[in-house]
Write an enzyme that holds these catalytic residues in place. Structure first.
Site, mmCIF file in Angstrom:
data_model
loop_
_atom_site.group_PDB
_atom_site.id
_atom_site.type_symbol
_atom_site.label_atom_id
_atom_site.label_comp_id
_atom_site.label_asym_id
_atom_site.label_seq_id
_atom_site.Cartn_x
_atom_site.Cartn_y
_atom_site.Cartn_z
ATOM 1 N N GLU A 127 35.605 -25.747 6.439
ATOM 2 C CA GLU A 127 34.554 -25.469 7.421
ATOM 3 C C GLU A 127 33.471 -24.604 6.782
ATOM 4 O O GLU A 127 33.747 -23.922 5.781
ATOM 5 C CB GLU A 127 35.157 -24.732 8.620
ATOM 6 C CG GLU A 127 35.571 -23.302 8.281
ATOM 7 C CD GLU A 127 36.556 -22.686 9.263
ATOM 8 O OE1 GLU A 127 37.679 -23.203 9.379
ATOM 9 O OE2 GLU A 127 36.190 -21.691 9.890
ATOM 10 N N LYS A 129 31.123 -21.597 5.717
ATOM 11 C CA LYS A 129 31.243 -20.142 5.707
ATOM 12 C C LYS A 129 29.906 -19.603 6.198
ATOM 13 O O LYS A 129 28.886 -19.720 5.515
ATOM 14 C CB LYS A 129 31.543 -19.643 4.292
ATOM 15 C CG LYS A 129 31.734 -18.143 4.229
ATOM 16 C CD LYS A 129 32.277 -17.734 2.871
ATOM 17 C CE LYS A 129 32.676 -16.276 2.814
ATOM 18 N NZ LYS A 129 31.633 -15.343 3.138
ATOM 19 N N ASP A 131 26.978 -17.162 7.149
ATOM 20 C CA ASP A 131 26.490 -15.927 6.545
ATOM 21 C C ASP A 131 25.941 -14.997 7.636
ATOM 22 O O ASP A 131 24.742 -14.932 7.871
ATOM 23 C CB ASP A 131 25.395 -16.271 5.526
ATOM 24 C CG ASP A 131 25.177 -15.147 4.541
ATOM 25 O OD1 ASP A 131 25.913 -14.151 4.605
ATOM 26 O OD2 ASP A 131 24.271 -15.274 3.700
ATOM 27 N N TYR A 237 36.254 -18.613 14.496
ATOM 28 C CA TYR A 237 37.032 -19.335 13.484
ATOM 29 C C TYR A 237 38.395 -18.706 13.200
ATOM 30 O O TYR A 237 39.138 -19.180 12.358
ATOM 31 C CB TYR A 237 36.238 -19.463 12.183
ATOM 32 C CG TYR A 237 35.670 -18.154 11.668
ATOM 33 C CD1 TYR A 237 36.495 -17.139 11.226
ATOM 34 C CD2 TYR A 237 34.286 -17.942 11.645
ATOM 35 C CE1 TYR A 237 35.979 -15.945 10.773
ATOM 36 C CE2 TYR A 237 33.751 -16.743 11.181
ATOM 37 C CZ TYR A 237 34.616 -15.746 10.749
ATOM 38 O OH TYR A 237 34.098 -14.566 10.307
ATOM 39 N N LYS A 325 32.303 -20.853 -2.768
ATOM 40 C CA LYS A 325 30.906 -20.434 -2.618
ATOM 41 C C LYS A 325 29.943 -21.428 -3.259
ATOM 42 O O LYS A 325 30.245 -22.021 -4.289
ATOM 43 C CB LYS A 325 30.698 -19.049 -3.272
ATOM 44 C CG LYS A 325 31.590 -17.956 -2.718
ATOM 45 C CD LYS A 325 31.248 -17.554 -1.301
ATOM 46 C CE LYS A 325 30.228 -16.450 -1.217
ATOM 47 N NZ LYS A 325 30.641 -15.169 -1.721
ATOM 48 N N CYS A 425 25.428 10.944 -23.269
ATOM 49 C CA CYS A 425 25.158 10.672 -21.859
ATOM 50 C C CYS A 425 23.713 11.092 -21.562
ATOM 51 O O CYS A 425 23.327 12.215 -21.893
ATOM 52 C CB CYS A 425 26.139 11.470 -21.002
ATOM 53 S SG CYS A 425 25.704 11.471 -19.253
ATOM 54 N N CYS A 428 23.943 14.427 -19.039
ATOM 55 C CA CYS A 428 24.447 15.750 -19.413
ATOM 56 C C CYS A 428 24.474 15.979 -20.923
ATOM 57 O O CYS A 428 24.771 17.081 -21.372
ATOM 58 C CB CYS A 428 25.838 15.971 -18.830
ATOM 59 S SG CYS A 428 27.096 14.968 -19.611
ATOM 60 N N CYS A 449 30.688 8.591 -20.528
ATOM 61 C CA CYS A 449 30.344 9.983 -20.748
ATOM 62 C C CYS A 449 31.640 10.788 -20.696
ATOM 63 O O CYS A 449 32.480 10.582 -19.817
ATOM 64 C CB CYS A 449 29.398 10.442 -19.640
ATOM 65 S SG CYS A 449 29.289 12.225 -19.495
ATOM 66 N N CYS A 455 29.284 16.870 -16.047
ATOM 67 C CA CYS A 455 28.194 15.903 -15.929
ATOM 68 C C CYS A 455 27.759 15.803 -14.472
ATOM 69 O O CYS A 455 28.541 15.409 -13.598
ATOM 70 C CB CYS A 455 28.655 14.540 -16.432
ATOM 71 S SG CYS A 455 27.382 13.286 -16.268
#
Ligand code: IVH
Length: 702
Positions: A127, A129, A131, A237, A325, A425, A428, A449, A455
């Site tokens: 069936e 799907k 949205d 459904y 999908k 990083c 930091c 990091c 950080c």
């Protein structure tokens, strides 16, 4: 945002009087909507801003503050917008497949789990799907009594008043069981969406990006009259709680739904083979553009309910269903820049900043680049023309680079480095490393990091996670507020959230006076925080942000250790990793991560401080006190009536733990033909041993 109150007004008396009168009328109207109808049309922050401006005018011109001034009136403020509804049966999500070949694989997986031979028929429904957003409608004696959104799957929002305004949601059902929860999708049709956006535009209001956002925004309106003016529709459904059986199969259930009066999607088909499923998938795909509403794939469901029951769930999705999908939508644009984001676990994620482009109706300006290897694989450089893809809710991706269009002089991207050429990083400055797996010797694709709580990015992201919906779920403490409080130095560790109210106004203006806050939002925020001082163990564990502890593992640990202190103690013990990896579903990597978290000295003080503020309560039990609940079972030898996987899943559903090895802690051994050394060991240890027939009888399946 800043912590400073707004400056006082400088307007002339004449201008001030006019503005004061206008604001007064506006505030009175908002008060009426808020307190009288529980349906404000502006945010708390905007309301507070109005009031502040109003008071500032009075302060500058005291003659304006007459007896009927709005500044003399106060109303009581409800703290939450929608009431919460706990779903008696969780509203779960679906696994995904994308390629045609995976349809056959899905069926094969189901057959394997059920132990179905090639000759046995396996009927599956297919069936569209839809949205939209899922919604659970509770009917009692045929009457719609409650509507709830999905929320986190366990707890949603009560949107009954709004659902009552949706014309395709029946208010009365005919012939349904006395208690009956219909589940399905609320959506907006294309024509209604276009008309709504045209109206919004004409009224100078913001338009919606797509029909799903419009449907979600409309159903979650505090004022049902707004929902009523937004034409929503519904397809049923699935179902939740019911007091009497009404079907033996998914297709019969849909036929029953129709008889009850519920709208069911007309493109639902019963398929006998993977080929039929695929044919229907492509038939639906071909009609996609002319359906008049958005769909993003096809859902397959094993038809027979007895088989659905046997297949059960894995984590948050059913084994008996999956979503196939449609391919994602694509567009071409320019890569303007690459930014590095530092996540909660220190992962450095490159983010593509794109020239905004519309992909499938949504404007996209960011895409993920995943990691260094991905950048190298794509050979993508700032200035490149790229193909972006967007699939559903996930962050868009860069699919490929159109190399012919590369501008001259475009340079290869390198991650941030310090003067000595060491990767660091960007937030930091700590070293940023790609870990090497001790066992395999492979280098992790993710650069991390090493700064942990030092950080700022990791600390902030950790706090956002802590307050997020599936963790502490503190309303009004969203990402923006966390960033603000962190930058102001008010919240550095989780425990600080709970002392915020106590410290309010110390050495700085009260929160109510900050820009973007106000009396109402400050009061609501403190109330929302106070409401979370008692927290279920699984949410607590998840909130801590331990690596590899998602919601499912948090539940597993919380089920095993209802008392958080016991888990902490176990994690500190010498044989901790072993104890933890003996828990069903917890592997060595996860166990190690839990042990590391508790062993990390930096975590000790923040955790203690947090435990001083909150009470961790046991996770609510899901199991019904089945005699096998809490028992540790070992399966050995071959089983004939169900596959080993099914037996295991079934035992877990009854609340039992399934282990692979026999020890003094084993309660029960189920031995089939061919059971060897395990059976001997069980006898040695005096563990009760039963055969498959007896197992089925005890499990209630014979
Ligand atoms: S069945 C236990 N059928 O998709 C499974 N879901 O990605 C219940 N959805 O949360 C879901 N159309 O909101 C099912 N025909 C359909 C659907 C559908 C849309 C949504 C639903 C669900 C999500 C999972």
């Amino acid at each position: 945002m800043s912590a400073k109150p707004k400056p006082a007004d400088k307007a002339s008396l004449e201008d001030a009087r006019a503005e004061h009168a206008r604001l007064g009328a506006e505030i009175a109207e908002h008060d009426r909507r808020y307190h009288g109808e529980d349906a404000p049309s502006i945010s708390d922050a905007d309301y507070d801003a109005l009031r502040r401006r109003y008071v500032a005018l009075e302060e500058a011109h005291p003659e304006l503050a007459g007896a009927d001034s709005q500044s003399r009136k106060v109303g009581s403020a409800p703290s939450e917008k929608f009431a919460k509804v706990r779903h008696a049966i969780p509203m779960l999500s679906l696994g995904n497949i994308f390629a045609d070949e995976e349809v056959e694989e899905f069926c094969a997986r189901v057959r394997r789990f059920l132990g179905l031979g090639a000759e046995a028929e396996l009927a599956v429904t297919a069936e569209p799907k839809i949205d939209g957003l899922s919604c659970s409608l509770r009917y009692e004696r045929g009457k719609l009594v409650q509507a709830a959104t999905r929320g986190d799957g366990y707890e949603g929002e009560n949107v009954t008043a709004n659902a009552l305004t949706v014309s395709t949601i029946p208010k009365i059902l005919h012939g349904a069981p006395d208690i009956f929860e219909a589940r399905g999708e609320v959506y907006m049709a294309h024509e209604d969406f276009a008309a709504l956006n045209a109206r919004q535009q004409a009224a100078g209001k913001p338009t919606f990006a797509n029909p799903r956002n419009a449907a979600a925004g409309s159903l979650r309106q505090l004022d049902p009259s707004v929902t009523a003016a937004r034409p929503l529709r519904f397809f049923a459904y699935a179902w939740g709680e019911f007091s009497a059986p009404f079907a033996k199969s998914q297709s019969e259930a849909m036929a029953a739904f129709r008889r009850f009066g519920l709208p069911v999607n007309p493109l639902t088909r019963l398929c006998k083979t993977p080929a039929e499923m695929l044919a229907h998938f492509h038939a639906i795909e071909a009609q996609r553009a002319t359906l008049g509403y958005d769909i993003d794939g096809v859902v397959y469901k094993v038809d027979e309910l007895a088989l659905q029951e046997r297949l059960g769930f894995v984590s948050r999705s059913p084994r008996w269903a999956t979503a196939h999908k449609f391919p994602a939508e694509r567009a071409i644009t320019i890569l303007n820049d690459i930014e590095i984001n530092v996540g909660r676990t220190g992962a450095l994620t490159p983010l593509a900043k794109l020239k905004p482009v519309t992909v499938g109706g949504v404007v996209v300006s960011n895409a993920t680049l995943h990691n260094e290897d991905e950048i190298a694989r794509l050979d993508v450089r700032v200035g490149d023309t790229v193909v972006v893809q967007r699939a559903g809710d996930v962050i868009p991706q860069i699919l490929e680079v159109i190399h012919d269009k590369r501008p001259p002089g475009a340079k290869a991207f390198v991650f941030p480095q310090d003067a000595a050429g060491q990767f660091v990083c960007p937030v930091c400055g700590s070293a940023a490393l790609r870990e090497i797996d001790e066992k395999t010797g492979a280098t992790d694709v993710v650069r991390r990091c090493t700064g942990r709580l030092v950080c700022a990015a990791q600390a902030v992201e950790g706090l956002k996670h802590f307050a997020s919906r599936n963790a502490f779920d503190i309303e009004g403490l969203g990402d923006k507020q966390i960033e603000l409080f962190f930058n102001e130095g008010l919240i550095r560790i989780a425990a600080d959230i709970f002392t915020l109210e106590k410290r309010d106004g110390q050495g700085r203006p009260r929160l109510a006076e900050w820009e973007g806050f106000g009396e109402v939002s400050a009061r609501n925020l403190f109330a929302a925080i106070a409401a979370r001082r008692a927290i279920e163990a699984n949410r607590f564990l998840y909130a801590l942000g331990v690596r590899h502890i998602g919601e499912t593992n948090a539940r597993r640990l919380a089920r095993h250790f209802p008392d958080f202190k016991e888990l902490r103690k176990a994690a500190h013990a010498d044989d901790a990793a072993q104890t933890l990896s003996a828990i069903e579903g917890i592997g060595p990597v996860v166990a190690e991560s839990v042990v590391d978290f508790f062993a990390e000295p930096h975590n000790e003080a923040p955790l203690n401080a947090l435990l001083d503020e909150v009470t961790v309560t046991p996770m609510p039990a899901v199991e019904s006190g089945h005699p096998l609940a809490g028992k540790t079972i070992v399966f050995t030898g071959s089983l004939e009536r169900m596959s080993r996987d099914e037996a295991k899943a079934f035992a877990e559903r009854l609340g039992a733990k399934v282990s692979g090895s026999i020890s003094a802690k084993t309660d029960l051994v189920v031995a089939g033909p061919g059971a060897g050394s395990k059976l001997n060991k069980a006898r040695e240890l005096g563990v009760e041993t039963i055969d498959e027939e007896e197992w089925l009888r005890r499990a209630g399946r014979s």
